[in-house]
Design a protein around this motif. Structure first.
Motif, PDB file in Angstrom:
ATOM      1  N   THR A  89     -14.979  -2.457  91.817  1.00  0.00           N
ATOM      2  CA  THR A  89     -15.538  -1.544  92.795  1.00  0.00           C
ATOM      3  C   THR A  89     -15.109  -1.990  94.180  1.00  0.00           C
ATOM      4  OG1 THR A  89     -17.456  -1.270  91.377  1.00  0.00           O
ATOM      5  CG2 THR A  89     -17.680  -0.530  93.627  1.00  0.00           C
ATOM      6  N   SER A  90     -14.512  -1.090  94.925  1.00  0.00           N
ATOM      7  CA  SER A  90     -14.074  -1.391  96.279  1.00  0.00           C
ATOM      8  C   SER A  90     -15.060  -0.783  97.254  1.00  0.00           C
ATOM      9  CB  SER A  90     -12.675  -0.817  96.506  1.00  0.00           C
ATOM     10  OG  SER A  90     -12.321  -0.935  97.848  1.00  0.00           O
ATOM     11  N   LEU A  91     -15.639  -1.619  98.083  1.00  0.00           N
ATOM     12  CA  LEU A  91     -16.611  -1.166  99.076  1.00  0.00           C
ATOM     13  C   LEU A  91     -15.927  -1.164 100.431  1.00  0.00           C
ATOM     14  CD1 LEU A  91     -19.654  -0.418  99.274  1.00  0.00           C
ATOM     15  CD2 LEU A  91     -20.041  -2.757  99.979  1.00  0.00           C
ATOM     16  N   GLY A  92     -15.943  -0.018 101.105  1.00  0.00           N
ATOM     17  CA  GLY A  92     -15.283   0.087 102.403  1.00  0.00           C
ATOM     18  C   GLY A  92     -16.062   0.989 103.321  1.00  0.00           C
ATOM     19  N   GLY A  93     -15.381   1.536 104.286  1.00  0.00           N
ATOM     20  CA  GLY A  93     -16.003   2.398 105.282  1.00  0.00           C
ATOM     21  C   GLY A  93     -15.939   1.729 106.632  1.00  0.00           C
ATOM     22  N   ASP A  95     -17.708  -0.543 109.799  1.00  0.00           N
ATOM     23  CA  ASP A  95     -18.460  -1.794 109.763  1.00  0.00           C
ATOM     24  C   ASP A  95     -19.860  -1.517 109.254  1.00  0.00           C
ATOM     25  OD1 ASP A  95     -16.318  -3.189 110.794  1.00  0.00           O
ATOM     26  OD2 ASP A  95     -16.951  -2.891 112.869  1.00  0.00           O
ATOM     27  N   PHE A  96     -20.432  -2.493 108.568  1.00  0.00           N
ATOM     28  CA  PHE A  96     -21.748  -2.313 107.954  1.00  0.00           C
ATOM     29  C   PHE A  96     -22.818  -2.418 109.047  1.00  0.00           C
ATOM     30  CE2 PHE A  96     -25.206  -3.170 105.002  1.00  0.00           C
ATOM     31  CZ  PHE A  96     -24.894  -2.256 104.004  1.00  0.00           C
ATOM     32  N   VAL A  97     -22.977  -1.319 109.804  1.00  0.00           N
ATOM     33  CA  VAL A  97     -23.938  -1.259 110.902  1.00  0.00           C
ATOM     34  C   VAL A  97     -24.763   0.017 110.770  1.00  0.00           C
ATOM     35  CG1 VAL A  97     -22.500  -2.580 112.509  1.00  0.00           C
ATOM     36  CG2 VAL A  97     -22.271  -0.101 112.406  1.00  0.00           C
ATOM     37  N   SER A  98     -25.881   0.070 111.493  1.00  0.00           N
ATOM     38  CA  SER A  98     -26.708   1.273 111.482  1.00  0.00           C
ATOM     39  C   SER A  98     -25.888   2.467 111.949  1.00  0.00           C
ATOM     40  CB  SER A  98     -27.914   1.096 112.404  1.00  0.00           C
ATOM     41  OG  SER A  98     -28.749   0.078 111.924  1.00  0.00           O
ATOM     42  N   GLY A  99     -25.991   3.565 111.227  1.00  0.00           N
ATOM     43  CA  GLY A  99     -25.235   4.760 111.555  1.00  0.00           C
ATOM     44  C   GLY A  99     -23.821   4.771 110.988  1.00  0.00           C
ATOM     45  N   GLY A 100     -23.431   3.703 110.298  1.00  0.00           N
ATOM     46  CA  GLY A 100     -22.095   3.635 109.702  1.00  0.00           C
ATOM     47  C   GLY A 100     -22.033   4.378 108.375  1.00  0.00           C
ATOM     48  N   ILE A 101     -20.944   4.181 107.690  1.00  0.00           N
ATOM     49  CA  ILE A 101     -20.721   4.843 106.404  1.00  0.00           C
ATOM     50  C   ILE A 101     -20.304   3.805 105.381  1.00  0.00           C
ATOM     51  CG2 ILE A 101     -19.240   6.470 105.160  1.00  0.00           C
ATOM     52  CD1 ILE A 101     -19.009   8.062 107.735  1.00  0.00           C
ATOM     53  N   VAL A 102     -20.887   3.906 104.190  1.00  0.00           N
ATOM     54  CA  VAL A 102     -20.480   3.076 103.053  1.00  0.00           C
ATOM     55  C   VAL A 102     -19.591   3.943 102.165  1.00  0.00           C
ATOM     56  CG1 VAL A 102     -21.278   1.885 100.991  1.00  0.00           C
ATOM     57  CG2 VAL A 102     -22.577   1.693 103.094  1.00  0.00           C
ATOM     58  N   ARG A 103     -18.408   3.447 101.839  1.00  0.00           N
ATOM     59  CA  ARG A 103     -17.499   4.172 100.954  1.00  0.00           C
ATOM     60  C   ARG A 103     -17.225   3.316  99.719  1.00  0.00           C
ATOM     61  NH1 ARG A 103     -12.668   5.108 103.927  1.00  0.00           N
ATOM     62  NH2 ARG A 103     -12.054   3.050 103.259  1.00  0.00           N
ATOM     63  N   VAL A 104     -17.452   3.895  98.540  1.00  0.00           N
ATOM     64  CA  VAL A 104     -17.205   3.211  97.275  1.00  0.00           C
ATOM     65  C   VAL A 104     -16.017   3.876  96.589  1.00  0.00           C
ATOM     66  CG1 VAL A 104     -18.135   2.664  95.001  1.00  0.00           C
ATOM     67  CG2 VAL A 104     -19.609   2.510  97.004  1.00  0.00           C
ATOM     68  N   SER A 105     -15.020   3.071  96.223  1.00  0.00           N
ATOM     69  CA  SER A 105     -13.833   3.567  95.530  1.00  0.00           C
ATOM     70  C   SER A 105     -13.754   2.924  94.153  1.00  0.00           C
ATOM     71  CB  SER A 105     -12.569   3.223  96.305  1.00  0.00           C
ATOM     72  OG  SER A 105     -12.616   3.763  97.596  1.00  0.00           O
ATOM     73  N   LEU A 106     -13.526   3.753  93.143  1.00  0.00           N
ATOM     74  CA  LEU A 106     -13.344   3.274  91.771  1.00  0.00           C
ATOM     75  C   LEU A 106     -11.964   3.689  91.276  1.00  0.00           C
ATOM     76  CD1 LEU A 106     -16.705   4.262  90.063  1.00  0.00           C
ATOM     77  CD2 LEU A 106     -15.969   1.994  90.711  1.00  0.00           C
ATOM     78  N   THR A 107     -11.283   2.783  90.606  1.00  0.00           N
ATOM     79  CA  THR A 107     -10.013   3.078  89.948  1.00  0.00           C
ATOM     80  C   THR A 107     -10.128   2.576  88.523  1.00  0.00           C
ATOM     81  OG1 THR A 107      -8.825   2.799  92.025  1.00  0.00           O
ATOM     82  CG2 THR A 107      -7.521   2.744  90.008  1.00  0.00           C
ATOM     83  N   CYS A 108     -10.052   3.508  87.557  1.00  0.00           N
ATOM     84  CA  CYS A 108     -10.272   3.155  86.158  1.00  0.00           C
ATOM     85  C   CYS A 108      -9.183   3.726  85.263  1.00  0.00           C
ATOM     86  CB  CYS A 108     -11.625   3.678  85.680  1.00  0.00           C
ATOM     87  SG  CYS A 108     -13.017   3.033  86.619  1.00  0.00           S
ATOM     88  N   GLN A 109      -9.014   3.105  84.107  1.00  0.00           N
ATOM     89  CA  GLN A 109      -8.090   3.574  83.071  1.00  0.00           C
ATOM     90  C   GLN A 109      -8.904   4.284  81.989  1.00  0.00           C
ATOM     91  OE1 GLN A 109      -4.695   3.228  82.925  1.00  0.00           O
ATOM     92  NE2 GLN A 109      -4.742   2.305  84.949  1.00  0.00           N
TER      93      GLN A 109
END
Length: 141
Positions: A89-93, A95-109
Motif C-alpha cells: 500500500t502506497s500512502l501519499g498526497g 504533507d500530513f497536515v490539517s486540511g491535507g489529502i491522504v492518497r492510497v494507491s494499490l497495485t495488485c496482480q
C-alpha cells in the motif's frame, strides 16, 4: 413439388449435429472469456473499495506512520489473498497536515490460473487510487 421437399430434407441430414460439434467449443471459450472478464471486474471493484476504505481509515490518524499502518491493516483485511497479490500500500498526497489529502494507491496482480484459457496471461496488473481529506479542525503531529 413433393419430390423437391424430400430431396432437400435428405440432403440436410446430420447438419445439426455438425453445427453443434463446431459451435460447442466456441461457446465454451466465449463463456470462459465472460468468466475471466467478470473476475477482473469483481477484483477491480474490491481493490477500489479497499483503497477507499484504507484512505478513510488513514485520514483520522495523527501521524503519517500511524496512517500508513492503519491503511495496511485495512487493505490486508479487505482483499482475498487467493486471487490477488498486492505489492504493498502506497500512502501519499500532500504533507500530513490539517486540511491535507491522504492518497492510497494499490497495485495488485489478478490471477487467471484457475480458468485454463488459452491465450490469456497468468495474471494481469490492476491499480486503484483513492483519496480522503484530513479534517481541518484536527491536530496532526
Amino acid at each position: 413439388m413433393r419430390r423437391l421437399r424430400r430431396r432437400v430434407r435428405r440432403g440436410e441430414r446430420g447438419s445439426m449435429a455438425v453445427e453443434i460439434v463446431i459451435l460447442a467449443p466456441v461457446m465454451l471459450a466465449f463463456m470462459m472469456l465472460v468468466v475471466a472478464a467478470g473476475r477482473l471486474v469483481a477484483v477491480k471493484g474490491d481493490l477500489e473499495a479497499a483503497s477507499r476504505d484504507a484512505a478513510r481509515a488513514a485520514s483520522p490518524e495523527r501521524t503519517s506512520g500511524a496512517a500508513q499502518g492503519r491503511a495496511n491493516e485495512v487493505v490486508d483485511a479487505s482483499l482475498d489473498k487467493q486471487t490477488t497479490a498486492c505489492q504493498g500500500t502506497s500512502l501519499g498526497g500532500t504533507d500530513f497536515v490539517s486540511g491535507g489529502i491522504v492518497r492510497v494507491s494499490l497495485t495488485c496482480q489478478v490471477s487467471y490460473a484457475g480458468l485454463g484459457l488459452l491465450g490469456l496471461p497468468g495474471s494481469i496488473t490492476v491499480k486503484a487510487v483513492s483519496t480522503a481529506p484530513i479534517d481541518v479542525y484536527r491536530r496532526t503531529g
